[in-house]
Design a protein around this motif. Sequence first.
Motif, short mmCIF file in Angstrom:
data_model
loop_
_atom_site.label_atom_id
_atom_site.label_comp_id
_atom_site.label_asym_id
_atom_site.label_seq_id
_atom_site.Cartn_x
_atom_site.Cartn_y
_atom_site.Cartn_z
N LEU A 307 84.65 -0.77 56.66
CA LEU A 307 83.59 -0.71 55.67
C LEU A 307 83.26 -2.11 55.15
O LEU A 307 84.16 -2.89 54.83
N ALA A 308 81.96 -2.40 55.09
CA ALA A 308 81.47 -3.61 54.42
C ALA A 308 80.54 -3.14 53.31
O ALA A 308 79.58 -2.43 53.59
N SER A 309 80.83 -3.52 52.06
CA SER A 309 80.06 -2.98 50.94
C SER A 309 79.68 -4.07 49.95
O SER A 309 80.29 -5.14 49.89
N ILE A 319 81.38 -8.56 47.26
CA ILE A 319 81.44 -8.05 48.63
C ILE A 319 82.88 -7.69 48.95
O ILE A 319 83.80 -8.47 48.68
N LEU A 320 83.05 -6.51 49.52
CA LEU A 320 84.36 -6.05 49.97
C LEU A 320 84.25 -5.62 51.43
O LEU A 320 83.37 -4.82 51.77
N VAL A 321 85.11 -6.15 52.26
CA VAL A 321 85.16 -5.75 53.67
C VAL A 321 86.58 -5.31 53.97
O VAL A 321 87.54 -6.04 53.70
N THR A 322 86.71 -4.11 54.54
CA THR A 322 88.02 -3.58 54.93
C THR A 322 87.95 -3.11 56.38
O THR A 322 86.88 -2.74 56.88
N ALA A 323 89.09 -3.10 57.04
CA ALA A 323 89.13 -2.67 58.45
C ALA A 323 90.52 -2.13 58.77
O ALA A 323 91.52 -2.54 58.17
N LEU A 334 89.40 7.24 54.23
CA LEU A 334 90.34 6.35 53.57
C LEU A 334 89.74 4.95 53.33
O LEU A 334 90.18 4.24 52.42
N HIS A 335 88.78 4.54 54.15
CA HIS A 335 88.14 3.25 53.90
C HIS A 335 87.31 3.28 52.62
O HIS A 335 87.26 2.30 51.88
#
Length: 352
Positions: A307-309, A319-323, A334-335
């Motif tokens: 997710l990139a938000s 900005i938050l990016v998770t992987a 879960l992301h």
Amino acid sequence: MSRQPVRRPLPRNARHPGQGRSRYPGRRPVRRRRRDTPGQAMTRFLVSFLLALAVFLPLGIWVGKSLQGSGAILTRPVTSPTAAPTPEPVDMTGLNSPHAILLRRGGPVLGEVGADDPIYPASLTKMMTVLLAAETLTDLDAQVTMAEDLYPPLWEANASMAGFQPGETVTVRDLLYGALLPSGAECCSALARQVCDTEQEFVARMNARAAELGMDGTHFCNVTGLQDPQHQSTVADLARLLDAALDNDTFRTVFTTRQYFVPPTNLHPDGITLTSSMFDGLTDTQPAGVELLGGKTGFTDEAGLCLASLARCGDSEYILVTAGAPGDNHSETLHLEDAVTVYTRLAASIAG
């Protein structure tokens, strides 16, 4: 014995002998004033000025205060703009995603874990595809007919689709929304062909732009994010990409849209409604004190949930990016859960 002559006093206006005669008999002669030297003139001026200052300055101050107190004089406080205070670092432990980065737009990184580790970016790749298309294809109403040969490899790979059919005529605008909101792979391929003769040429441009942005850990092999061992990035690079892409007005408009209606086409007479996959998954769950503005989800078996938000908290955007979160498109999101957790911690940090 001789008599001495008696001296009589002269009349009041008479002159003694030898003084000469007055041009105006009966008048007292005027005595001319001696001129001052330059030094004397300066001294005289300074004395006069200081005396006037001593008298009128207190009077002026008193009058000014009286007028101000009565409202006759309006004053405006002088303030200088100050940058938004930097929040405290945000705790990034306990997330489902092993790779995550949080940063304030135009500011520092506030939290990270595994941010520079190589990852498979999955559909987060489409942020670069849409950015390049938005920068190049300025006529958003230009008509595009979906080529039939786009579809077989996408169907074979089970790629996510927006719903446009072979032979359907849509606009560039429709394709941009279709690529980001429902993550339509066919939209990305069609956009790439509108910009370049082949997708391979477009991919070369993607890598060149990544180098311009300083995405040193990124190499693209396709326009969709379908699995390829050489198709890699990092969450730090993807955050840098999103930060730059949001400066493009077209990209930002599409990225922050929750739902878009495609007007009727030759194959969809009732049109199509496209919805953001991020907002679709959040439903009733929203981080307290934070406004989620937009996002792009991604998933492959190898990449996990990504997710990139973009969110607003206070006067700033983040900005938050998770992987790499476990699961798939049919399991727990879960992301999205990680995004709620991190943004809630951010709001608490800002609130103090």
